[in-house]
Design a protein around this motif. Structure first.
Motif, mmCIF file in Angstrom:
data_model
loop_
_atom_site.group_PDB
_atom_site.id
_atom_site.type_symbol
_atom_site.label_atom_id
_atom_site.label_comp_id
_atom_site.label_asym_id
_atom_site.label_seq_id
_atom_site.Cartn_x
_atom_site.Cartn_y
_atom_site.Cartn_z
ATOM 1 N N GLU A 35 0.859 -1.193 0.000
ATOM 2 C CA GLU A 35 0.000 0.000 0.000
ATOM 3 C C GLU A 35 0.894 1.243 0.000
ATOM 4 O OE1 GLU A 35 -2.294 -0.614 3.556
ATOM 5 O OE2 GLU A 35 -2.717 -2.683 2.961
ATOM 6 N N ALA A 36 0.240 2.388 -0.147
ATOM 7 C CA ALA A 36 1.017 3.641 -0.210
ATOM 8 C C ALA A 36 1.857 3.840 1.051
ATOM 9 C CB ALA A 36 0.068 4.820 -0.412
ATOM 10 N N ALA A 37 1.280 3.526 2.214
ATOM 11 C CA ALA A 37 2.000 3.774 3.469
ATOM 12 C C ALA A 37 3.231 2.874 3.592
ATOM 13 C CB ALA A 37 1.068 3.562 4.661
ATOM 14 N N GLY A 38 3.135 1.644 3.072
ATOM 15 C CA GLY A 38 4.286 0.735 3.105
ATOM 16 C C GLY A 38 5.386 1.245 2.193
ATOM 17 N N SER A 39 5.029 1.677 0.998
ATOM 18 C CA SER A 39 5.998 2.229 0.052
ATOM 19 C C SER A 39 6.686 3.460 0.633
ATOM 20 C CB SER A 39 5.298 2.638 -1.249
ATOM 21 O OG SER A 39 4.912 1.511 -1.969
ATOM 22 N N GLU A 40 5.878 4.289 1.252
ATOM 23 C CA GLU A 40 6.402 5.539 1.805
ATOM 24 C C GLU A 40 7.407 5.244 2.938
ATOM 25 O OE1 GLU A 40 6.244 8.378 0.718
ATOM 26 O OE2 GLU A 40 6.585 9.802 2.357
ATOM 27 N N ALA A 41 7.104 4.271 3.776
ATOM 28 C CA ALA A 41 8.011 3.911 4.872
ATOM 29 C C ALA A 41 9.359 3.452 4.299
ATOM 30 C CB ALA A 41 7.395 2.816 5.743
ATOM 31 N N LEU A 42 9.323 2.651 3.269
ATOM 32 C CA LEU A 42 10.568 2.144 2.684
ATOM 33 C C LEU A 42 11.340 3.299 2.031
ATOM 34 C CD1 LEU A 42 12.321 -0.338 2.164
ATOM 35 C CD2 LEU A 42 11.024 -0.761 0.067
ATOM 36 N N ARG A 43 10.630 4.174 1.321
ATOM 37 C CA ARG A 43 11.284 5.308 0.658
ATOM 38 C C ARG A 43 11.992 6.199 1.694
ATOM 39 N NH1 ARG A 43 10.972 10.272 -0.156
ATOM 40 N NH2 ARG A 43 9.101 10.587 1.119
ATOM 41 N N ILE A 44 11.301 6.465 2.781
ATOM 42 C CA ILE A 44 11.860 7.337 3.833
ATOM 43 C C ILE A 44 13.090 6.691 4.476
ATOM 44 C CG2 ILE A 44 11.384 8.232 6.150
ATOM 45 C CD1 ILE A 44 8.485 8.748 5.202
ATOM 46 N N ALA A 45 12.989 5.394 4.757
ATOM 47 C CA ALA A 45 14.105 4.706 5.409
ATOM 48 C C ALA A 45 15.314 4.650 4.479
ATOM 49 C CB ALA A 45 13.673 3.291 5.815
ATOM 50 N N LEU A 46 15.086 4.408 3.197
ATOM 51 C CA LEU A 46 16.191 4.338 2.243
ATOM 52 C C LEU A 46 16.873 5.689 2.086
ATOM 53 C CD1 LEU A 46 14.745 2.047 -0.540
ATOM 54 C CD2 LEU A 46 16.740 1.627 0.934
ATOM 55 N N ALA A 47 16.053 6.720 1.997
ATOM 56 C CA ALA A 47 16.620 8.067 1.843
ATOM 57 C C ALA A 47 17.462 8.420 3.066
ATOM 58 C CB ALA A 47 15.493 9.081 1.643
ATOM 59 N N ALA A 48 16.961 8.092 4.238
ATOM 60 C CA ALA A 48 17.700 8.403 5.471
ATOM 61 C C ALA A 48 19.001 7.613 5.527
ATOM 62 C CB ALA A 48 16.829 8.103 6.695
ATOM 63 N N ALA A 49 18.940 6.333 5.166
ATOM 64 C CA ALA A 49 20.137 5.488 5.214
ATOM 65 C C ALA A 49 21.180 5.983 4.217
ATOM 66 C CB ALA A 49 19.764 4.034 4.922
ATOM 67 N N GLU A 50 20.733 6.387 3.050
ATOM 68 C CA GLU A 50 21.676 6.899 2.044
ATOM 69 C C GLU A 50 22.321 8.200 2.516
ATOM 70 O OE1 GLU A 50 19.660 6.747 -1.866
ATOM 71 O OE2 GLU A 50 21.618 6.050 -2.603
ATOM 72 N N ARG A 51 21.508 9.068 3.067
ATOM 73 C CA ARG A 51 22.067 10.329 3.598
ATOM 74 C C ARG A 51 23.110 10.066 4.670
ATOM 75 N NH1 ARG A 51 16.829 12.285 3.421
ATOM 76 N NH2 ARG A 51 16.490 11.832 5.617
ATOM 77 N N ALA A 52 22.897 8.995 5.434
ATOM 78 C CA ALA A 52 23.819 8.680 6.528
ATOM 79 C C ALA A 52 25.043 7.913 6.035
ATOM 80 C CB ALA A 52 23.091 7.883 7.601
ATOM 81 N N GLY A 53 25.105 7.617 4.741
ATOM 82 C CA GLY A 53 26.325 7.021 4.198
ATOM 83 C C GLY A 53 26.206 5.574 3.764
ATOM 84 N N ALA A 54 25.040 4.971 3.899
ATOM 85 C CA ALA A 54 24.881 3.577 3.461
ATOM 86 C C ALA A 54 24.911 3.518 1.938
ATOM 87 C CB ALA A 54 23.559 3.023 3.963
ATOM 88 N N SER A 55 25.442 2.408 1.408
ATOM 89 C CA SER A 55 25.314 2.195 -0.036
ATOM 90 C C SER A 55 24.027 1.414 -0.261
ATOM 91 C CB SER A 55 26.529 1.451 -0.590
ATOM 92 O OG SER A 55 26.418 0.064 -0.340
ATOM 93 N N VAL A 56 23.241 1.867 -1.192
ATOM 94 C CA VAL A 56 21.910 1.294 -1.408
ATOM 95 C C VAL A 56 21.772 0.903 -2.870
ATOM 96 C CG1 VAL A 56 19.448 1.834 -1.471
ATOM 97 C CG2 VAL A 56 20.840 2.635 0.441
ATOM 98 N N ARG A 57 21.365 -0.330 -3.121
ATOM 99 C CA ARG A 57 21.038 -0.671 -4.507
ATOM 100 C C ARG A 57 19.868 -1.639 -4.557
ATOM 101 N NH1 ARG A 57 24.100 -5.503 -6.399
ATOM 102 N NH2 ARG A 57 25.434 -6.184 -4.688
ATOM 103 N N ALA A 58 19.112 -1.541 -5.620
ATOM 104 C CA ALA A 58 17.960 -2.425 -5.803
ATOM 105 C C ALA A 58 18.453 -3.815 -6.202
ATOM 106 C CB ALA A 58 17.036 -1.862 -6.875
ATOM 107 N N LEU A 59 17.816 -4.820 -5.671
ATOM 108 C CA LEU A 59 18.200 -6.202 -5.978
ATOM 109 C C LEU A 59 16.983 -6.954 -6.493
ATOM 110 C CD1 LEU A 59 20.319 -7.713 -3.085
ATOM 111 C CD2 LEU A 59 20.995 -7.373 -5.463
ATOM 112 N N ALA A 60 17.189 -7.729 -7.555
ATOM 113 C CA ALA A 60 16.135 -8.647 -8.004
ATOM 114 C C ALA A 60 16.459 -10.018 -7.419
ATOM 115 C CB ALA A 60 16.114 -8.709 -9.527
ATOM 116 N N LEU A 61 15.516 -10.604 -6.721
ATOM 117 C CA LEU A 61 15.747 -11.925 -6.137
ATOM 118 C C LEU A 61 15.540 -12.992 -7.213
ATOM 119 C CD1 LEU A 61 13.888 -11.403 -2.754
ATOM 120 C CD2 LEU A 61 16.360 -11.556 -3.099
#
Lengths: 413, 413
Positions: free
Chosen positions: B236-262
């Motif tokens: 749902e929108a709220a789930g997507s938004e939570a992930l977007r916010i967490a990823l943006a915060a982690a990237e700002r803090a220096g984490a390397s982030v990439r999308a993975l296809a399982l």
């Protein structure tokens, strides 16, 4: 002994009623259990079910397995009079297949080493082995055609060898251990005792709904690897003799037999079995050991005292060794069908102080592979000695088929 | 909420007595549980232990976990008034670490889908999730600093997300399930709920005696693989938004982030989770389902009715798929530290009829990997939404460290 497969055949053909089959078991138990002491408690007025492949089959359940209609006392005063609410799944499997639970069989306290008062049905001066003492003795004495036990070290295969009965410790978790008093969740395995290998196959197939476990028309000659488990020490003369006789019979019957040296990682797995068992036992028995220390059975309590210092790091390393050994063992089964080795160092020890030694069993419990005891010879004092047939993980059908081949080869002499 | 780590610090420094800490929890529970309904039963006159890292820590135990001094009713009338003899090993771990068990928390019947009457502490018109409803709600409402739950599909991570608390489902069998009502022995996993990730780490380290789980001085920036689990459907929108916010915060803090296809085998594992769960559930609940059919909770009974036809062959094939998927997943963790994905499709559903959907959780339960819920955002209605941090099998320390990194990044905004 009472053959489960033969009882099934007679009931299916209308030669015997299921109720009469149960009555025969009850009468045999009335007569023989006065001296053997295989049962902790027994059903009053046991009746047969009207349907199911195991209708008319009287079964004894080791007293660490939960039953809703009998106390479950774990062989310990700590659980005196304890009544579980539910039947364990393995008990329900038997009931759903039509079996009649006729009682609970003796267990060493918490399925460890503190002995029961049960006598060996072949020589009352000797132990029946343990920890599944009553289940092995009740089948060996011809009281019942089927019994359940459990193995964490060697608690199914060893008493089966001592009591001259067939037994299978199936692949780890083929049978659920839910509702079975836990000693070690990595090791605990529910097993079956019966008169012969065919009987085990019929019992296990009915419990699990897996017809592929049923014996075929003729068992084909297996490729057998013989392992002496040198890392576990020397067997006694009677153990060596049983293996020699079984190998000679199998070879005469057409099996290919060759000696196999197990790789060092498997010897290491044998060495760390106690680390896995005792680390988990400290958690599994935490309430009994911490809250009921004085009432704990002394041999088990002593082993827990000794192993108190085992660290999580030692346990993690032991599990890594076990994982590597399982992979090495799987590779060995690419070239052979089964391994053949000792079921116990020799015949049942004299007296009841010790239930014998699990050193030729414990590796296979840790590996999770199916193991079958096949009675092979009778040693001094009328004491039976068996051999152990081991197949690859998940190949319970192969273990049973090869064990039947060895059993038939021995019967031809 | 009450922070376990902060309570520990104050008790260690003599700023708070352990008994006062317990009294605070009891007072908070007296006040808030009247409306929330997170507890099934509570201890009278709870006292703190004098030693141990968890002295002064009040803990709630999900009511499918055996306790010797409280009834254990499984959320079902079938176990009304049931008193186990022993404490489950996880309860003993807490007691040995000095924690005080202050009561049993509500569970959906047998930890399946039939809901409890417990309310979401952030919005009483919504479910707290399940099956560990009471444990998540009690921590989320600030009644207690620590609670135990269990997960077979998504029963720890999902209610944690809905109630805005941190939670860990550790690696399969890091915590024993002995004395925990079984649903599926391949899946059932005991987990912890606490205010924040540090609190989880302190609780789990104390229970297991594994200091390597304790947080280091600073968590290093993780390599994060983001997985959308397309095979599980859209969030749902709220789930997507939570992930977007967490990823943006982690990237700002220096984490390397990439999308993975399982890989496809992992999607297959997601699909066969219900086969493993239901085949084992038919054995685990055989007594309840066969002997107490009419008293069975209706949603669970319906699922058992539907899955009666599952064959051993289908189950064996499902386990082979799970084994291959575990190997494929282990290879993925060679290049990244953790995966990040949804904890639930969105915020807690309205009403109490449904405890929500486990579709973003069940794969990881089958894989046995450690999962941590980190609260990420607040959606409409004041409802929290979390994200799920997943590390490789056995890397609970890595899961906690990365989850703390994400939590701190989110706190910095």
């Amino acid at each position: 002994m009472m053959s489960l497969a033969e009882l099934q055949r007679r009931i299916d053909h209308g030669d015997l009623s299921a109720d009469d089959a149960i009555a025969q078991s009850c009468a045999a138990t009335d007569e023989r259990d006065k001296t053997i002491g295989a049962f902790v408690c027994r059903a009053k007025g046991a009746r047969a079910a009207s349907t199911g492949p195991l209708r008319g089959i009287a079964v004894g359940i080791k007293d660490i397995i939960d039953t809703s209609d009998f106390p479950t006392e774990m062989g310990s005063t700590i659980y005196r009079g304890w009544r579980p609410r539910a039947d364990a799944p393995v008990v329900m499997m038997l009931k759903q297949a039509g079996a009649t639970i006729v009682g609970k069989t003796t267990t060493t306290a918490f399925a460890a080493n503190d002995p029961t008062a049960t006598l060996n049905p072949h020589n009352p001066a000797h132990t029946p082995g343990g920890s599944s003492s009553g289940s092995a003795a009740a089948v060996g004495a011809g009281m019942i055609p089927l019994a359940l036990g459990t193995q964490t070290g060697g608690s199914v295969i060893r008493p089966a060898s001592f009591c001259g009965v067939a037994a299978i410790k199936p692949t780890y978790r083929l049978l659920p251990t839910v509702g079975v008093k836990c000693f070690s969740w990595t090791l605990d395995t529910v097993g079956l005792f019966a008169a012969g290998v065919r009987d085990l196959a019929h019992g296990l197939a009915a419990m699990t709904g897996r017809p592929e476990l049923l014996p075929g028309a003729a068992s084909s000659a297996p490729r057998i690897g013989v392992v002496m488990q040198d890392f576990a020490g020397e067997p006694e003369a009677a153990g060596s003799e049983a293996l020699r006789i079984a190998l000679a019979a199998a070879e005469r019957a057409g099996a290919s037999v060759r000696a196999l040296a197990l790789p060092e990682i498997i010897a290491e797995a044998w060495r760390i079995h106690p680390t896995v068992q005792q680390f988990e036992a400290h958690q599994a028995f935490a309430w009994e050991y911490r809250v009921n220390y004085d009432a704990m059975p002394p041999l088990l309590r002593g082993r827990l005292d000794e192993s108190r210092g085992t660290t999580p790091a030692e346990y993690d390393e032991a599990r890594r060794i076990a994982d590597r050994a399982r992979a090495a063992l799987a590779a060995i089964f690419e070239d052979i069908d089964v391994l053949l080795t000792f079921s116990a160092p020799g015949a049942a020890p004299k007296g009841l102080a010790s239930t014998g030694d699990a050193r030729f069993n414990r590796l296979w419990t840790l590996m999770g592979t199916p193991c079958v005891n096949v009675p092979a010879t009778i040693a001094e004092g009328g004491l039976p000695v068996g051999v152990q047939v081991i197949a690859g993980f998940g190949d319970d059908a192969g273990a049973l088929e090869a064990a039947r081949f060895v059993e038939e080869a021995l019967a031809r002499g």
